[in-house]
Design a protein around this motif. Structure first.
Motif, PDB file in Angstrom:
ATOM      1  N   CYS A  14      13.955   5.750   2.074  1.00  0.00           N
ATOM      2  CA  CYS A  14      13.590   6.885   2.927  1.00  0.00           C
ATOM      3  C   CYS A  14      13.446   6.452   4.379  1.00  0.00           C
ATOM      4  CB  CYS A  14      12.298   7.522   2.437  1.00  0.00           C
ATOM      5  SG  CYS A  14      12.509   8.461   0.924  1.00  0.00           S
ATOM      6  N   LYS A  15      12.881   5.282   4.612  1.00  0.00           N
ATOM      7  CA  LYS A  15      12.754   4.780   5.983  1.00  0.00           C
ATOM      8  C   LYS A  15      14.117   4.528   6.600  1.00  0.00           C
ATOM      9  CE  LYS A  15       8.528   4.839   7.052  1.00  0.00           C
ATOM     10  NZ  LYS A  15       8.137   5.676   8.164  1.00  0.00           N
ATOM     11  N   ILE A  16      15.053   4.017   5.817  1.00  0.00           N
ATOM     12  CA  ILE A  16      16.401   3.768   6.335  1.00  0.00           C
ATOM     13  C   ILE A  16      17.114   5.084   6.624  1.00  0.00           C
ATOM     14  CG2 ILE A  16      18.685   2.879   5.722  1.00  0.00           C
ATOM     15  CD1 ILE A  16      17.209   0.637   4.195  1.00  0.00           C
ATOM     16  N   LEU A  17      17.015   6.031   5.697  1.00  0.00           N
ATOM     17  CA  LEU A  17      17.729   7.303   5.859  1.00  0.00           C
ATOM     18  C   LEU A  17      17.130   8.195   6.932  1.00  0.00           C
ATOM     19  CD1 LEU A  17      18.461   8.274   2.155  1.00  0.00           C
ATOM     20  CD2 LEU A  17      20.056   7.377   3.837  1.00  0.00           C
ATOM     21  N   ALA A  23       8.746   1.137  -4.189  1.00  0.00           N
ATOM     22  CA  ALA A  23       9.009   0.345  -2.979  1.00  0.00           C
ATOM     23  C   ALA A  23      10.438   0.582  -2.499  1.00  0.00           C
ATOM     24  CB  ALA A  23       8.767  -1.135  -3.253  1.00  0.00           C
ATOM     25  N   GLY A  24      11.381   0.584  -3.429  1.00  0.00           N
ATOM     26  CA  GLY A  24      12.771   0.856  -3.057  1.00  0.00           C
ATOM     27  C   GLY A  24      12.964   2.254  -2.502  1.00  0.00           C
ATOM     28  N   LEU A  25      12.288   3.219  -3.102  1.00  0.00           N
ATOM     29  CA  LEU A  25      12.369   4.596  -2.611  1.00  0.00           C
ATOM     30  C   LEU A  25      11.787   4.718  -1.211  1.00  0.00           C
ATOM     31  CD1 LEU A  25      13.166   7.476  -3.478  1.00  0.00           C
ATOM     32  CD2 LEU A  25      10.851   7.738  -4.341  1.00  0.00           C
ATOM     33  N   PHE A  26      10.663   4.045  -0.974  1.00  0.00           N
ATOM     34  CA  PHE A  26      10.041   4.068   0.346  1.00  0.00           C
ATOM     35  C   PHE A  26      10.965   3.448   1.395  1.00  0.00           C
ATOM     36  CE2 PHE A  26       7.343   1.946   3.544  1.00  0.00           C
ATOM     37  CZ  PHE A  26       6.748   3.056   4.092  1.00  0.00           C
ATOM     38  N   ILE A  27      11.548   2.308   1.090  1.00  0.00           N
ATOM     39  CA  ILE A  27      12.456   1.640   2.034  1.00  0.00           C
ATOM     40  C   ILE A  27      13.698   2.488   2.262  1.00  0.00           C
ATOM     41  CG2 ILE A  27      13.925  -0.383   2.349  1.00  0.00           C
ATOM     42  CD1 ILE A  27      11.721  -1.989   0.884  1.00  0.00           C
ATOM     43  N   LEU A  87       0.825  -1.211   0.000  1.00  0.00           N
ATOM     44  CA  LEU A  87       0.000   0.000   0.000  1.00  0.00           C
ATOM     45  C   LEU A  87       0.859   1.261   0.000  1.00  0.00           C
ATOM     46  CD1 LEU A  87      -2.866   1.196   0.174  1.00  0.00           C
ATOM     47  CD2 LEU A  87      -2.586   1.172   2.658  1.00  0.00           C
ATOM     48  N   ALA A  88       1.887   1.296   0.846  1.00  0.00           N
ATOM     49  CA  ALA A  88       2.760   2.471   0.919  1.00  0.00           C
ATOM     50  C   ALA A  88       3.492   2.676  -0.405  1.00  0.00           C
ATOM     51  CB  ALA A  88       3.747   2.326   2.066  1.00  0.00           C
ATOM     52  N   SER A  89       3.972   1.604  -1.016  1.00  0.00           N
ATOM     53  CA  SER A  89       4.669   1.716  -2.302  1.00  0.00           C
ATOM     54  C   SER A  89       3.734   2.212  -3.388  1.00  0.00           C
ATOM     55  CB  SER A  89       5.255   0.361  -2.700  1.00  0.00           C
ATOM     56  OG  SER A  89       6.168  -0.080  -1.739  1.00  0.00           O
ATOM     57  N   PHE A  90       2.505   1.734  -3.375  1.00  0.00           N
ATOM     58  CA  PHE A  90       1.522   2.182  -4.364  1.00  0.00           C
ATOM     59  C   PHE A  90       1.227   3.670  -4.197  1.00  0.00           C
ATOM     60  CE2 PHE A  90      -2.871   2.560  -5.958  1.00  0.00           C
ATOM     61  CZ  PHE A  90      -2.641   2.164  -7.274  1.00  0.00           C
ATOM     62  N   VAL A  91       1.100   4.120  -2.956  1.00  0.00           N
ATOM     63  CA  VAL A  91       0.845   5.547  -2.697  1.00  0.00           C
ATOM     64  C   VAL A  91       2.040   6.389  -3.125  1.00  0.00           C
ATOM     65  CG1 VAL A  91       0.497   7.249  -0.861  1.00  0.00           C
ATOM     66  CG2 VAL A  91      -0.836   5.147  -0.873  1.00  0.00           C
ATOM     67  N   VAL A  92       3.263   5.931  -2.824  1.00  0.00           N
ATOM     68  CA  VAL A  92       4.466   6.663  -3.238  1.00  0.00           C
ATOM     69  C   VAL A  92       4.526   6.746  -4.758  1.00  0.00           C
ATOM     70  CG1 VAL A  92       6.989   6.551  -3.322  1.00  0.00           C
ATOM     71  CG2 VAL A  92       5.809   6.185  -1.166  1.00  0.00           C
ATOM     72  N   MET A  93       4.228   5.630  -5.427  1.00  0.00           N
ATOM     73  CA  MET A  93       4.258   5.611  -6.888  1.00  0.00           C
ATOM     74  C   MET A  93       3.229   6.587  -7.471  1.00  0.00           C
ATOM     75  SD  MET A  93       3.609   2.468  -9.532  1.00  0.00           S
ATOM     76  CE  MET A  93       1.841   2.482  -9.257  1.00  0.00           C
ATOM     77  N   LEU A  94       2.010   6.561  -6.935  1.00  0.00           N
ATOM     78  CA  LEU A  94       0.987   7.473  -7.440  1.00  0.00           C
ATOM     79  C   LEU A  94       1.364   8.934  -7.224  1.00  0.00           C
ATOM     80  CD1 LEU A  94      -2.370   5.756  -6.442  1.00  0.00           C
ATOM     81  CD2 LEU A  94      -1.417   6.047  -8.723  1.00  0.00           C
ATOM     82  N   LEU A  95       1.833   9.251  -6.018  1.00  0.00           N
ATOM     83  CA  LEU A  95       2.215  10.637  -5.738  1.00  0.00           C
ATOM     84  C   LEU A  95       3.380  11.078  -6.613  1.00  0.00           C
ATOM     85  CD1 LEU A  95       1.868  10.733  -1.858  1.00  0.00           C
ATOM     86  CD2 LEU A  95       0.497  11.974  -3.525  1.00  0.00           C
ATOM     87  N   TRP A  96       4.381  10.229  -6.745  1.00  0.00           N
ATOM     88  CA  TRP A  96       5.539  10.570  -7.572  1.00  0.00           C
ATOM     89  C   TRP A  96       5.107  10.805  -9.021  1.00  0.00           C
ATOM     90  CZ3 TRP A  96      10.843  10.942  -6.448  1.00  0.00           C
ATOM     91  CH2 TRP A  96      11.654  11.112  -7.571  1.00  0.00           C
TER      92      TRP A  96
END
Length: 134
Positions: free
Chosen positions: A57-60, A51-55, A23-32
């Protein structure tokens, strides 16, 4: 019933994590894809890139503890230290005046934000602090 739930949590937790990541990856993709190409003239991204961008950002930027921790009691440690140093050098009259102003502006010392300042008298020192000029 309790035993079934206990066994089921080993299946439920990974599924819940996967569902949240999806769900989070889908939302990030749509917003981007709806904002970035129009605003910054960047390309669109795929679901897996999101999904990679979301992960990443969570790591950073960290996973966070949730909730807002504002005010002197829960905010930056340097602010609490600064306030404690300030209170050490206050006279009893100055402390009372500060308490009255605090009550007027913030509603007193009770509640989650005022717990740490309820014990004012521990911040006194033996030396006399200079009185501020008004």
């Amino acid at each position: 019933m309790k035993r079934i739930f206990f066994r089921g949590r080993f299946i439920f937790i990974p599924l819940a994590v996967a569902a949240f990541l999806t769900l989070a990856s889908f939302v990030v993709m749509l917003l981007w894809n709806n904002l970035m190409p129009v605003i910054f003239h960047l390309g669109v991204i795929t679901f897996w890139q999101a999904a990679g961008l979301f992960i990443l950002c969570k790591i950073l930027f960290g996973f966070g503890k949730g909730g807002h921790r504002g005010g002197f009691g829960g905010g930056a440690p340097w602010m609490r230290h600064r306030m404690e140093e300030h209170f050490k050098h206050m006279t009893p009259e100055q402390k009372e005046k500060f308490k009255q102003k605090w009550n007027e502006r913030c509603g007193g010392f009770g509640g989650p934000r005022g717990r740490r300042f309820a014990d004012w008298d521990n911040y006194t020192t033996t030396e006399e602090a200079p009185k501020p000029t008004e």
